[in-house]
Design an enzyme around this catalytic site. Structure first.
Site, PDB file in Angstrom:
ATOM      1  N   LYS A  35       0.822  -1.205   0.000  1.00 47.63           N
ATOM      2  CA  LYS A  35       0.000   0.000   0.000  1.00 47.63           C
ATOM      3  C   LYS A  35       0.864   1.267   0.000  1.00 47.63           C
ATOM      4  O   LYS A  35       0.582   2.223  -0.677  1.00 47.63           O
ATOM      5  CB  LYS A  35      -0.926  -0.017   1.232  1.00 47.63           C
ATOM      6  CG  LYS A  35      -2.327   0.506   0.870  1.00 47.63           C
ATOM      7  CD  LYS A  35      -3.219   0.657   2.083  1.00 47.63           C
ATOM      8  CE  LYS A  35      -3.881  -0.636   2.496  1.00 47.63           C
ATOM      9  NZ  LYS A  35      -4.456  -0.618   3.829  1.00 47.63           N
ATOM     10  N   VAL A  39       9.411  -1.998  -3.161  1.00 45.39           N
ATOM     11  CA  VAL A  39      10.593  -2.752  -2.766  1.00 45.39           C
ATOM     12  C   VAL A  39      11.380  -3.114  -4.027  1.00 45.39           C
ATOM     13  O   VAL A  39      10.828  -3.667  -4.977  1.00 45.39           O
ATOM     14  CB  VAL A  39      10.205  -4.023  -1.981  1.00 45.39           C
ATOM     15  CG1 VAL A  39      11.450  -4.802  -1.576  1.00 45.39           C
ATOM     16  CG2 VAL A  39       9.382  -3.658  -0.746  1.00 45.39           C
ATOM     17  N   ASP A 165      -0.762  -8.096  10.377  1.00 42.34           N
ATOM     18  CA  ASP A 165      -0.970  -8.121   8.918  1.00 42.34           C
ATOM     19  C   ASP A 165      -0.409  -9.416   8.318  1.00 42.34           C
ATOM     20  O   ASP A 165       0.204  -9.409   7.250  1.00 42.34           O
ATOM     21  CB  ASP A 165      -0.314  -6.888   8.281  1.00 42.34           C
ATOM     22  CG  ASP A 165      -0.920  -6.522   6.932  1.00 42.34           C
ATOM     23  OD1 ASP A 165      -1.986  -7.070   6.569  1.00 42.34           O
ATOM     24  OD2 ASP A 165      -0.324  -5.669   6.228  1.00 42.34           O
TER      25      ASP A 165
END
Ligand code: ADP
Ligand code: MG
Length: 336
Positions: A35, A39, A165
């Site tokens: 979000k 990377v 998460d």
């Protein structure tokens, strides 16, 4: 140091402000994105070592989020002794971004145009959860990976940290073929639980969130255990247990704990696996299995060796040549 929301902002890693590009070369395309982060694979110029650079914007939707990023760093630091949590190498800060230099997973495979395609496969366990039969996990694989996920999470929970998460996109594999080990990544929503928590602002991905998160009740380590139940279900069946056509339907399925444990979904999967999942997908967080209870669950010690079609040579019976006639039923019969 910890604030009201369970965020830890005191870190011990030195934040470097010299240019990241002086020390690292970016190679290939993105390894992934979530979000708030991108990377990318990078190579340390002096050593040639590969790393993953996670670029985090300090401002999101007009809000200063530096504290959130420091929290993510602090959590990575407190789990640095676990082999199943991604290792943090260095941190850089620019005027707009913070860059986390992490241990890297996923291989770069050359593509035809001469560039490099980074396959995050190597990559997220997500890829194999949604894969077709021949690439999907076997139960034996899932047992080994579930143990590792539990050991990683046990380290967090011992430190009073909840991940919040846990989902297939945040569990990476050191290699896909042969199947390697797992690393837990993405501590962006992680919190300390010895504090009053404002769960309203830290909703994770709908499919994986626990009922108490939807009900704005206090979060605890049990919240992660719910997600591990969902994760195990997905790894074994390839299906997401609560996913509905719309978000509202998903939320309703979660709050009613509407789960399909039928043979349609679980054919070829052991009863112990179903029992393991059932001990986690329980609405009352206090009745859910803890990480330590899960680690001693009999499913994890289930010997699925007899399910292997290629039994190791040392276990094959070589004494049959003289007397008894050979049994027509192979000893590797599948029974489950
Ligand atoms: P976000 O907080 O935005 O979700 P993540 O930390 O989950 O960011 O990273 C986004 C994606 O990048 C992950 O789902 C994964 O595919 C990839 N990724 C993250 N860390 C690494 C790593 N160390 N090595 C390889 N790929 C990674
Ligand atoms: Mg993520």
């Amino acid at each position: 140091m910890m604030n009201r929301n369970g965020m830890v902002t005191k870190i011990r890693t030195r934040i470097r402000t010299d240019p990241f590009k002086n020390i690292y070369d970016l190679v290939g395309r993105e390894l992934g994105r979530g979000k708030f982060a991108v990377v990318k694979k990078c190579v340390e110029k002096t050593t040639g070592k590969e790393h993953a650079a996670k670029f985090l914007k300090k401002r999101r939707k007009g809000q200063d989020c530096r504290g959130d990023i420091l929290n993510e760093i602090a959590v990575l630091e407190s789990a640095d002794m676990s082999p199943y949590v991604v290792a943090l190498h260095e941190v850089y800060e620019t005027t707009t971004e913070i860059i986390l230099v992490l241990e890297c997973f996923g291989e770069s495979v050359p593509i035809s145009d001469g560039g490099y395609e980074n396959s995050a496969a190597g990559g997220e366990i997500f890829t194999q959860c949604v894969a077709d039969n021949d690439e999907a996990f076997t139960e034996k694989d899932v047992i080994r990976l579930a143990k590792q996920i539990l050991m990683g999470v046990a380290c967090l929970h011992q430190n009073n940290i909840v991940h919040l998460d846990l989902k297939p996109q945040n569990i990476l594999l050191t290699s896909a073929q042969p199947l390697g080990d797992i690393r837990i990544v993405d501590f962006g929503l992680s919190r300390r639980v010895d504090s009053v928590s404002e769960v309203r602002e830290i909703l994770g991905t709908p499919e994986y969130v626990a009922p108490e998160v939807l009900d704005y009740e206090p979060i605890s380590t049990a919240t992660d255990m719910w997600s591990i139940g969902v994760l195990t279900y997905v790894m074994l069946t390839g299906e997401s247990p609560f996913l509905g056509e719309e978000k509202q339907e998903t939320f309703l399925n979660i709050s009613q704990v509407n789960v399909d444990y039928s043979q349609d979904v679980f054919h070829g999967v052991s009863d112990l696996a179903v029992d393991f999942i059932q001990s986690l997908l329980i609405k009352n967080p206090r009745k859910r299995a803890t990480v330590d209870q899960c680690l001693t669950h009999p499913w994890l010690s289930l010997d699925l060796h007899h399910l292997s079609l290629e039994a190791p040579l040392d276990e094959q019976d070589t004494s049959q040549s003289e007397s008894e006639p050979e049994s027509p039923i192979p000893s590797t019969d599948l029974v489950l």
